[in-house]
Design a protein around this motif. Structure first.
Motif, PDB file in Angstrom:
ATOM      1  N   ALA A 141     -19.204 -31.418 -29.224  1.00 26.25           N
ATOM      2  CA  ALA A 141     -18.866 -31.279 -27.804  1.00 26.25           C
ATOM      3  C   ALA A 141     -19.233 -29.891 -27.300  1.00 26.25           C
ATOM      4  O   ALA A 141     -19.768 -29.743 -26.188  1.00 26.25           O
ATOM      5  N   LEU A 142     -18.967 -28.887 -28.110  1.00 20.48           N
ATOM      6  CA  LEU A 142     -19.302 -27.519 -27.709  1.00 20.48           C
ATOM      7  C   LEU A 142     -20.816 -27.327 -27.653  1.00 20.48           C
ATOM      8  O   LEU A 142     -21.325 -26.660 -26.759  1.00 20.48           O
ATOM      9  N   ALA A 144     -23.046 -29.518 -26.930  1.00 18.29           N
ATOM     10  CA  ALA A 144     -23.570 -30.157 -25.721  1.00 18.29           C
ATOM     11  C   ALA A 144     -23.352 -29.280 -24.501  1.00 18.29           C
ATOM     12  O   ALA A 144     -24.168 -29.259 -23.567  1.00 18.29           O
ATOM     13  N   GLU A 145     -22.262 -28.532 -24.506  1.00 22.97           N
ATOM     14  CA  GLU A 145     -21.929 -27.660 -23.370  1.00 22.97           C
ATOM     15  C   GLU A 145     -22.669 -26.336 -23.436  1.00 22.97           C
ATOM     16  O   GLU A 145     -23.300 -25.902 -22.470  1.00 22.97           O
ATOM     17  N   ASN A 146     -22.602 -25.671 -24.603  1.00 21.55           N
ATOM     18  CA  ASN A 146     -23.231 -24.356 -24.783  1.00 21.55           C
ATOM     19  C   ASN A 146     -23.248 -24.013 -26.264  1.00 21.55           C
ATOM     20  O   ASN A 146     -22.237 -23.549 -26.803  1.00 21.55           O
ATOM     21  N   LYS A 460     -15.974 -19.761 -28.304  1.00 21.87           N
ATOM     22  CA  LYS A 460     -14.897 -20.746 -28.295  1.00 21.87           C
ATOM     23  C   LYS A 460     -14.623 -21.350 -29.670  1.00 21.87           C
ATOM     24  O   LYS A 460     -13.585 -21.987 -29.863  1.00 21.87           O
TER      25      LYS A 460
END
Length: 770
Positions: A141-142, A144-146, A460
């Motif tokens: 998920a991370l 895909a975001e950055n 993150k």
């Protein structure tokens, strides 16, 4: 912890003090007689590589090829004590946060994969498959975001095989965020040496110690941090080789040594004098001291030329192999002796005396540690030492060279196989062809930048391959506050430490095999490899049974993380690599064919097989094509932190005799006479008197930095010690809280932990705010 006692230690390094200390640890860690026999396999060609420091393994080892601290590291890993689910049933994370670092690790080896449960504030056991599934979902998920929001840290202990897989995993994930422990200690070396001589590591081999006729020693406490080197130093001294030491504190290992393997020395208590000159420079004063030596050599060379005597400098070498000499000579000539004395803390006569011995030597080794690297101008200081060696041609010949003393056992090696935030250090085009993906080309985060990213919220997720990151980094209070805002923290570990307790929203502890344990995979027991401080590669085999059926090898854990996170890639056979580590070594050789030719065939070559280094052959892979004299900007190693306030001292953080990096084996520092505590502050007697303090009294420290952040440590006991006036010293990592994150080397970003301006007050006198 016993009642603290401070009493001067008068015995040499080594000897019966070392033997007694080891006996105590064998009993304390419940190591049977077979465990003591295990030490005989340590650092042997057919044995295992020490799990602590990276000092070289000789082809013809001593009977006991281990030191006190190396043996402690083995016993610490092979302890009979265990930390299983029952331990976490009894203790919340909040409770454990109040435990000292030593007490956490001393509880024993982790036995099960664990997940933090917010409802109970405890770590609870979890199945491996379940752990990887959730970690994979979070990282996907991370990504895909950055993809730059995740950091992949390596402590420096993992094998070449694991490190190669880990670096590939991070790059296939989509970033070069591969900070490591080198960022905190010898990144300065990795930046300085390519500038001056075109290689990122030292040029000295063990053989050179047998041929040298002078050793210059800067800012490294051999008695505590790399004691096996004392064999080479003692043998050199017995041949009449001078050793000139520059170090702020009087350290016992640099003064006298009794070899515990020599029955005559043990029976007669006959010690060897190590340092023939001992110069107690101020914190950060090495840059000025080396400049003074260079200035003296240049003047002596001119005088010799004018009088028709043999020249001091190696003019033939200088003309053929170097660049920038004229500018360097002009800089040295321009320095005033009074300023050199003031900044170095040495007299002109002392610097000239060291230069005079150097002028008579033909083959000189320059050894250094973090006393040179952990300053704002650390790169300039290392380059100044290289320049001193270049003046007399002491790079690229037998018995001579530059010798940085690395810490963790494979911190140098993991850089060699791709653990690097700098894409220019990695053959990305070759990786792209080999594995069919486009590696990221953007620079990744080093350790300081990763910390800044955690504080800002840019980072993150954090995956840690070993180590105790939260304790090792500067600005501890700020970092711990920010760390808890992370979405995901994953720690691959052998023992419990503070980095498990200061955790993210989702947190996992993944227990791994230790290097000394048998690593059984589908094709049989596996071997791994490391690179030592002298750029030699060694194989290592495990000899003991795993601590638990639930722990897994580091390569297996990395492979499962990659499989859970990344889309399938037919060119990367993670399972095949785990089944047979020789296949990983084949892949390493394919990526780095010049460095690892015939890797598997040479794995257990006695003494290791050597990494080719152009500078050893006087081939200079620099921008000028020659070895470069690099002129520093001035004499201040920490210019922006200087203070003329009388109540401000320069703090040096140090290790005790009873620790390795962040691992604290006990509360004693035998060589400095400290027993039962680590909360001490070593001070010069004149400073104690001048500031109205008392030897044995209690003081607090506050960082002298006007950046809006409060950095304080309370309850330190003053200990009168032989340290230059204006300096004080205390233990790492307890005093990391006082190091501002921005206080780092300007080029390498290595934390400047060897010169921290601090205000010293009695507890009631500290102001409420900076």
């Amino acid at each position: 912890m016993t009642e603290p006692k401070i009493e001067a230690y008068i015995d040499p390094a080594g000897g019966w003090g070392s033997a007694k200390s080891l006996a105590k640890y064998l009993v304390r860690e419940r190591i049977p007689a077979s465990g003591a026999a295990l030490l005989n396999k340590q650092n042997k060609p057919d044995g295992y590589m020490c799990v602590s420091c990276a000092w070289a393994k000789p082809a013809k080892p001593h009977l006991f090829e281990y030191c006190e601290n190396g043996a402690k590291a083995t016993l610490w890993e092979q302890t009979a004590k265990r930390v299983g689910p029952d331990f976490f049933d009894s203790h919340t994370v909040t409770e454990l946060l109040g435990w000292p670092d030593h007490d956490l690790e001393e509880k024993g080896r982790l036995t099960h994969p664990l997940r933090y449960d917010r409802g109970t504030d405890k770590y609870v056991p979890v199945e491996w498959a379940e752990a990887f599934a959730e970690i994979g979902r979070e990282l996907q998920a991370l990504r895909a975001e950055n993809p730059r929001a995740a950091v992949f840290y390596a402590s420096g202990r993992a094998s070449l095989e694991t490190s190669y897989m880990y670096a590939l995993f991070a790059r296939m994930y989509g970033n070069n965020n591969l900070p490591d422990s080198s960022n905190m200690c010898h990144e300065t070396t990795s930046v300085a040496l390519p500038q001056s001589i075109g290689v990122p590591v030292g040029t000295v081999l063990l053989d050179d110690f047998e041929q040298t006729d002078l050793i210059l020693f800067f800012g490294q406490n051999v008695g505590s941090n790399a004691p096996r080197m004392l064999h080479q130093l003692q043998e050199a001294r017995k041949r009449g080789v001078p050793i000139i030491t520059f170090n702020p504190l009087r350290e016992r290992g640099l003064e006298r040594f009794i070899n515990p393997q020599n029955p005559i020395e043990m029976l007669t208590n006959a010690s060897t004098e190590i340092s023939t000159q001992y110069h107690q420079v101020k914190a950060g004063g090495d840059l000025a001291a080396i400049t003074g030596m260079c200035k003296a050599l240049i003047a002596a060379d001119r005088e010799a030329g004018a009088e028709g005597r043999p020249r001091i400098l190696d003019h033939r070498f200088l003309a053929e192999h170097t660049h920038g000499l004229a500018e360097f000579v002009a800089f040295c000539d321009a320095q005033d002796w009074a300023r050199l004395e003031s900044r170095s803390g040495l007299t002109r006569e002392a610097m000239e005396a060291a230069a005079a011995v150097y002028a008579r030597a033909t083959s000189v080794i320059g050894i250094y540690g973090m006393g040179l690297t952990q300053h704002r101008k650390g790169v300039e200081t290392v380059n100044m030492l290289v320049s001193l060696l270049l003046l007399r041609g002491n790079i690229g010949k037998a018995g001579a060279g530059i010798c940085p003393v690395r810490g963790h056992s494979n911190v140098q090696g993991q850089r060699t196989v791709g653990i690097a935030e700098k894409p220019e250090l990695v053959p990305l085009d070759r990786l792209a062809e080999q594995y069919g993906f486009e590696p990221p080309r953007e620079k990744g985060m080093n350790t300081v930048e990763a910390c800044e990213g955690v504080i800002s919220g840019e980072v993150k997720a954090f995956v840690g391959l070993g180590g105790n990151f939260i304790r090792a980094v500067p600005d501890t209070t700020r970092m711990e506050q920010a760390w808890r805002r992370l979405r995901l923290t994953v720690q691959v570990s052998t023992k419990l430490n503070r980095s498990h307790l200061v955790h993210g929203e989702i947190a996992y502890i993944l227990p791994c095999l230790g290097r000394i344990e048998i690593d059984e995979q589908s094709t049989g027991p596996q071997a791994v490899s490391m690179e030592d401080s002298t750029a030699c590669f060694h194989g290592s085999r495990g000899f003991t049974r795993p601590v638990s059926e639930h722990v897994r090898s580091e390569p297996w854990i990395v492979a499962e993380l990659a499989k859970a996170t990344l889309p399938p890639n037919p060119k990367v056979d993670w399972d095949g690599w785990v089944a047979d580590y020789a296949r990983i070594r084949d892949a390493i050789e394919a990526t780095y064919p010049k460095l690892f030719k015939d890797f598997n065939k040479r794995l257990f070559e006695p003494g290791g097989f050597r990494k080719p280094l152009a500078a050893r052959e006087r081939k200079w892979e620099t921008e000028t094509g020659k070895a470069n004299f690099i002129v520093p900007e001035g004499l201040e190693a920490d210019p922006d932190m200087a203070s003329d306030r009388r109540d401000v001292l320069d703090l040096i953080t140090i290790r005790s005799n009873d620790q390795f990096n962040t691992t604290v084996y006990g509360y004693d520092d035998r060589f400095r006479g400290v027993e039962g505590t680590r909360m001490v502050l070593f001070m010069n007697g004149s400073d104690i008197e001048r500031l109205g303090l008392e030897d044995g009294g209690e003081v607090d420290l506050a960082t002298e930095a006007k950046d809006g952040h409060r950095r304080e440590v309370a309850g330190l006991r003053v200990v009168k010690y032989d340290i230059p006036a204006g300096n004080c010293a205390g233990y790492y990592p307890e005093l990391n809280v006082l190091v501002p994150l921005w206080h780092h080397d300007e080029q390498a970003h290595t934390p400047a932990a060897k010169s921290i301006p601090v205000r010293i007050r009695r507890p009631a006198e500290l102001p409420a705010h900076d």
